[in-house]
Write a protein that holds these residues in place. Structure first.
Motif, mmCIF file in Angstrom:
data_model
loop_
_atom_site.group_PDB
_atom_site.id
_atom_site.type_symbol
_atom_site.label_atom_id
_atom_site.label_comp_id
_atom_site.label_asym_id
_atom_site.label_seq_id
_atom_site.Cartn_x
_atom_site.Cartn_y
_atom_site.Cartn_z
ATOM 1 N N LEU A 14 -32.144 -43.091 -38.678
ATOM 2 C CA LEU A 14 -31.818 -41.548 -38.829
ATOM 3 C C LEU A 14 -30.340 -41.153 -38.786
ATOM 4 O O LEU A 14 -29.541 -41.753 -38.113
ATOM 5 N N ALA A 15 -29.634 -40.500 -39.816
ATOM 6 C CA ALA A 15 -28.572 -40.110 -39.920
ATOM 7 C C ALA A 15 -28.075 -39.151 -38.456
ATOM 8 O O ALA A 15 -29.250 -38.581 -37.795
ATOM 9 N N ASP A 16 -26.898 -39.180 -38.142
ATOM 10 C CA ASP A 16 -26.629 -38.237 -37.035
ATOM 11 C C ASP A 16 -26.646 -36.570 -37.579
ATOM 12 O O ASP A 16 -25.915 -36.219 -38.168
ATOM 13 N N LEU A 17 -27.864 -35.894 -37.151
ATOM 14 C CA LEU A 17 -28.020 -34.712 -37.602
ATOM 15 C C LEU A 17 -26.975 -33.641 -37.233
ATOM 16 O O LEU A 17 -26.742 -32.592 -37.979
ATOM 17 N N ALA A 18 -26.302 -33.795 -36.200
ATOM 18 C CA ALA A 18 -25.484 -32.678 -35.629
ATOM 19 C C ALA A 18 -24.418 -32.630 -36.695
ATOM 20 O O ALA A 18 -23.703 -31.544 -37.143
ATOM 21 N N ILE A 19 -23.875 -33.682 -37.420
ATOM 22 C CA ILE A 19 -22.885 -33.682 -38.522
ATOM 23 C C ILE A 19 -23.364 -32.629 -39.587
ATOM 24 O O ILE A 19 -22.338 -32.095 -40.321
ATOM 25 N N TYR A 20 -24.417 -32.298 -39.863
ATOM 26 C CA TYR A 20 -25.091 -31.479 -40.984
ATOM 27 C C TYR A 20 -25.248 -30.014 -40.409
ATOM 28 O O TYR A 20 -25.739 -29.333 -41.200
ATOM 29 N N LEU A 38 -35.726 -31.968 -31.820
ATOM 30 C CA LEU A 38 -35.615 -32.058 -30.374
ATOM 31 C C LEU A 38 -34.870 -32.938 -29.850
ATOM 32 O O LEU A 38 -34.087 -32.351 -28.920
ATOM 33 N N ASP A 39 -34.896 -33.907 -30.251
ATOM 34 C CA ASP A 39 -34.112 -35.157 -29.502
ATOM 35 C C ASP A 39 -32.577 -34.904 -29.700
ATOM 36 O O ASP A 39 -31.603 -35.020 -28.987
ATOM 37 N N GLN A 40 -32.301 -34.101 -30.961
ATOM 38 C CA GLN A 40 -30.821 -33.894 -31.253
ATOM 39 C C GLN A 40 -30.424 -32.524 -30.861
ATOM 40 O O GLN A 40 -29.316 -31.955 -31.433
#
Length: 217
Positions: A14-20, A38-40
């Motif tokens: 999984l990509a780092d969703l925070a970047i998006y 939820l995890d991020q």
């Protein structure tokens, strides 16, 4: 509006969703993908699916956290990702980012890549993103591409042929070439400038931007 859909592919890919976060206006979690949100610590705008991949406690957390929660029976015609895409299309989005849809079961991965064609056919811009790859699909036209993190860029025909393909600003340039199914002619190219251009006149083309594992931060 830009919509991010997170499905339940392997978490390690999984990509780092925070970047998006700044690029996505609405987040949809499909089944286990809602747990990844939820995890991020990303707000779940919509949770959708049969939720057969998560335990009871996690499901309750998703129900409590999601602005909209829609649960379907396990036996259904659509995959959880298809349900999420159908919901996303009701918002008439400018683009859809698809996360957690690759690196798992091969049948799911191939079907998910084919979903890009469905979105392309509806003139909805879409891209599949995982930890190492970005995958997008294009109709004939002229497009600009930029590179980050020493990307390798590959072009693969989705139709039987892609005609008059031209690559400008690439280490391996191309001029009005036809590439066919099974060709590796356009694998592992890269830009020699910050931006490059590709254009073609017939067919459907897949572009994959990949980053080597050693170059990931």
């Amino acid at each position: 509006m830009n919509i991010g859909i997170v499905a339940g592919g392997p978490q390690e890919a999984l990509a780092d969703l925070a970047i998006y976060k700044d690029k996505v206006d609405l987040w949809i979690g499909a089944d286990l993908g809602a747990s990844y949100l939820l995890d991020q610590n990303i707000t779940i705008d919509i949770a959708i699916g049969d939720f057969d991949s998560i335990d009871h406690n996690t499901k309750n957390k998703i129900k409590y956290s999601a602005s909209i929660y829609k649960e379907y029976p396990i036996e259904k015609n659509e995959t959880d990702l298809e349900l999420a895409i159908e919901k996303a299309l009701t918002y008439d989005p400018d683009s859809i980012f698809l996360f957690g849809v690759t690196a798992g079961r091969l049948d799911h991965e191939l079907a998910n890549i084919q979903l890009l064609y469905r979105l392309l056919d509806q003139n909805t811009k879409a891209v599949i993103i995982d930890r190492q790859n970005e995958i997008a699909m294009f109709k004939p036209g002229k497009y600009q591409v930029c590179s980050n993190h020493n990307n390798q860029i590959s072009f693969i025909p989705f139709s039987s042929t892609v005609q008059d393909l031209t690559l400008e600003g690439f280490y391996y340039p191309l001029s009005n070439e036809t590439i066919s199914w099974g060709s590796t002619r356009c694998i592992s190219n890269h830009l020699i400038k910050q931006h490059g251009t590709f254009l073609f006149n017939h067919g459907i083309l897949i572009m994959i931007k990949s980053t080597e594992e050693d170059n990931l931060s």
